[in-house]
Every structure is written in C-alpha cells, then in structure tokens.
Design an enzyme around this catalytic site. Sequence first.
Site, PDB file in Angstrom:
ATOM      1  N   VAL A   1     -10.066  -9.874  -1.725  1.00 19.48           N
ATOM      2  CA  VAL A   1      -8.803 -10.468  -2.139  1.00 19.48           C
ATOM      3  C   VAL A   1      -8.468 -11.578  -1.144  1.00 19.48           C
ATOM      4  CG1 VAL A   1      -6.336 -10.051  -2.490  1.00 19.48           C
ATOM      5  CG2 VAL A   1      -8.009  -8.324  -3.182  1.00 19.48           C
TER       6      VAL A   1
ATOM      7  N   LYS B   1     -12.173   3.721   4.961  1.00 22.25           N
ATOM      8  CA  LYS B   1     -11.681   3.660   3.590  1.00 22.25           C
ATOM      9  C   LYS B   1     -12.189   4.836   2.748  1.00 22.25           C
ATOM     10  CE  LYS B   1      -9.022   0.137   4.082  1.00 22.25           C
ATOM     11  NZ  LYS B   1      -7.555   0.325   4.014  1.00 22.25           N
TER      12      LYS B   1
ATOM     13  N   ASN C   1      -0.237   0.529   3.163  1.00 22.66           N
ATOM     14  CA  ASN C   1      -1.053  -0.667   2.975  1.00 22.66           C
ATOM     15  C   ASN C   1      -1.652  -1.209   4.267  1.00 22.66           C
ATOM     16  OD1 ASN C   1      -1.847  -3.389   1.703  1.00 22.66           O
ATOM     17  ND2 ASN C   1      -0.372  -3.988   3.267  1.00 22.66           N
TER      18      ASN C   1
ATOM     19  N   THR D   1      -6.585 -13.135   1.264  1.00 24.52           N
ATOM     20  CA  THR D   1      -5.483 -12.883   2.206  1.00 24.52           C
ATOM     21  C   THR D   1      -5.952 -13.374   3.574  1.00 24.52           C
ATOM     22  OG1 THR D   1      -6.263 -10.685   2.892  1.00 24.52           O
ATOM     23  CG2 THR D   1      -4.866 -10.786   0.912  1.00 24.52           C
TER      24      THR D   1
ATOM     25  N   ASP E   1       4.435  -0.872  15.534  1.00 25.05           N
ATOM     26  CA  ASP E   1       3.007  -0.662  15.737  1.00 25.05           C
ATOM     27  C   ASP E   1       2.685   0.736  15.223  1.00 25.05           C
ATOM     28  OD1 ASP E   1       0.437  -0.179  16.572  1.00 25.05           O
ATOM     29  OD2 ASP E   1       0.794  -0.630  18.682  1.00 25.05           O
TER      30      ASP E   1
ATOM     31  N   SER F   1     -10.131   0.458  -0.535  1.00 21.98           N
ATOM     32  CA  SER F   1     -11.034  -0.679  -0.714  1.00 21.98           C
ATOM     33  C   SER F   1     -12.215  -0.248  -1.561  1.00 21.98           C
ATOM     34  CB  SER F   1     -11.540  -1.169   0.644  1.00 21.98           C
ATOM     35  OG  SER F   1     -12.597  -2.098   0.498  1.00 21.98           O
TER      36      SER F   1
ATOM     37  N   TYR G   1     -15.233   0.248   9.029  1.00 25.53           N
ATOM     38  CA  TYR G   1     -14.265  -0.020   7.954  1.00 25.53           C
ATOM     39  C   TYR G   1     -14.587   0.822   6.723  1.00 25.53           C
ATOM     40  CZ  TYR G   1     -11.491  -2.688   4.555  1.00 25.53           C
ATOM     41  OH  TYR G   1     -10.600  -3.056   3.575  1.00 25.53           O
TER      42      TYR G   1
END
Length: 260
Positions: free
Chosen positions: A191, A162, A94, A193, A67, A145, A158
């Site tokens: 992307v 980034k 990542n 995922t 973690d 991103s 978010y």
Amino acid sequence: MDFKDKVVLITGASSGIGAAAAVQFAKLGAKLALVGRNMENLKETEGKCENAAVDDGSSAPLLLKTDLTDESAVSTIITEVLNKFGQIDVLVNNAGIIESGSIENTSLEQFDRMMNVNVRSVYQLTMLVVPELIKTKGNIVNVSSVCGLRAFPNVLAYNVSKSAIDQFTRCVALELAPKGVRCNSVNPGVVVTNLHKRSGMNDDAYEKFLEHCKTTHALGRAGDAEEVANAICFLASDMATFTTGMNMPVDGGRHAMCPR
C-alpha cells in the site's frame, strides 16, 4: 455503515492506513481516539477528520501521543479515552513497523524491536481494552499483512510478527465470541504509505518497488490506504456482525499468486 455514538480507538493514526481509517470513520460519524508517535502528524489527521465529519457538532478527536512499547504509557490510553468518551466500541490495532533482513543478518535487537511494536504492544492494548468492548459488545480490527499469510524473503522478522497477529486474531475471536465481541484482521498487500521509506528505502528504490508491484499483485498495482480503510470500517461495522476470526486479504490478489 453508521458509527454515530460509537467510539473508535485507532493506533498508528498519524499516517498511512491509520490516518485513512480515521478519516473514513469520521465520515461515518464515529467519535475518535487517535494514537501516534508524532503529534504534528496526529493534528494533521485531526484536521482531515474534522473536515470529513458529517456532523459539525461531533466531538473533536482525542489525540494521544504515545510510544506503544512503553507499558505504563499504554495503560494511560484507556483512562484518557474513558475520561473523554466514557466507552470504547472499536479498537483498530494498526501501528506497526517493517525492517528488512533474513535469518543470516537480522539481529536479535531488530527481531525484538519488530515483535515489541507489531505484536507485544497489540497484545497489551487489546488486553486492556477488552473489558470495555465486552460492555459495548464492540469489536477489534487488527492490521496485519499479506506477509502474515504468505512467505516472502528478506523481511523475516516482519513476516513472523504478522503471522503472530493473524493467529492472535483467530484466538481472540474464539475467546471473545461467547461475550459478543468480534475480532478480525485485514491483510494488506503493498500500500502506498510512508512505511517502506521509514524503514530506510530511498526514493529511487521505492519507485522501482512500486513498479515491481504491477507484476506481484494480480490487479496490476499497489493499493491505496483508503482501500484498506474501507475494509477496516466494514469489518468494524454492523454489516459484518456474523464475521469473526477472519484474516481478510486486501492485497489486489497477491495472496492468491504463485511465481511462474
């Protein structure tokens, strides 16, 4: 691009872009240390890496269930990698999460969670790895991103996280350049995922989201994790030895688009 005898440490390697990057690095001969929260998924990535590896005698990947918001756990990553491989040549930051929310409804708890995973853990791990990268004249690739480069509504925390990673990339690049260590980021668009589904998007909403990507990305589609992995490997390789401080869009042209 040749990573023979190079040790690559990848976070968030249990799925998505991290897993795709691990497989691509394996194809290029790297020794891998793979960090993730799900050991079962890490083992799946390990199997794909072993199948992709060109050298049957290469070391098996080191799997680290961690973690990244646990400070003490992060500090043990370095020890375990050095115990197995003796060096670190590339760090790929990542691991990350996404959650929806605007300034009107994003709680401080959400904000803290996003910043802890997407920024604070990157800061800590990078700080710990840098002494080893200085020894090997290695480099760092951060996964940011297009949201770090452009503003999008309803993913406020978010976006902020980034943007922080992009500035972190540039600052670290300048600080470590005199010591021969490069630092770059890739800035993916949408992307395919599990990232968005893990944030709570159901199957129907996700299909509509991907359909919408045909109009929001200049190339008319969402990207594949392998396409981002290729860019990560390029920036980490000796083909990019004169590139540092770069926030590199890998987004089908989304960063260049404006609404009409």
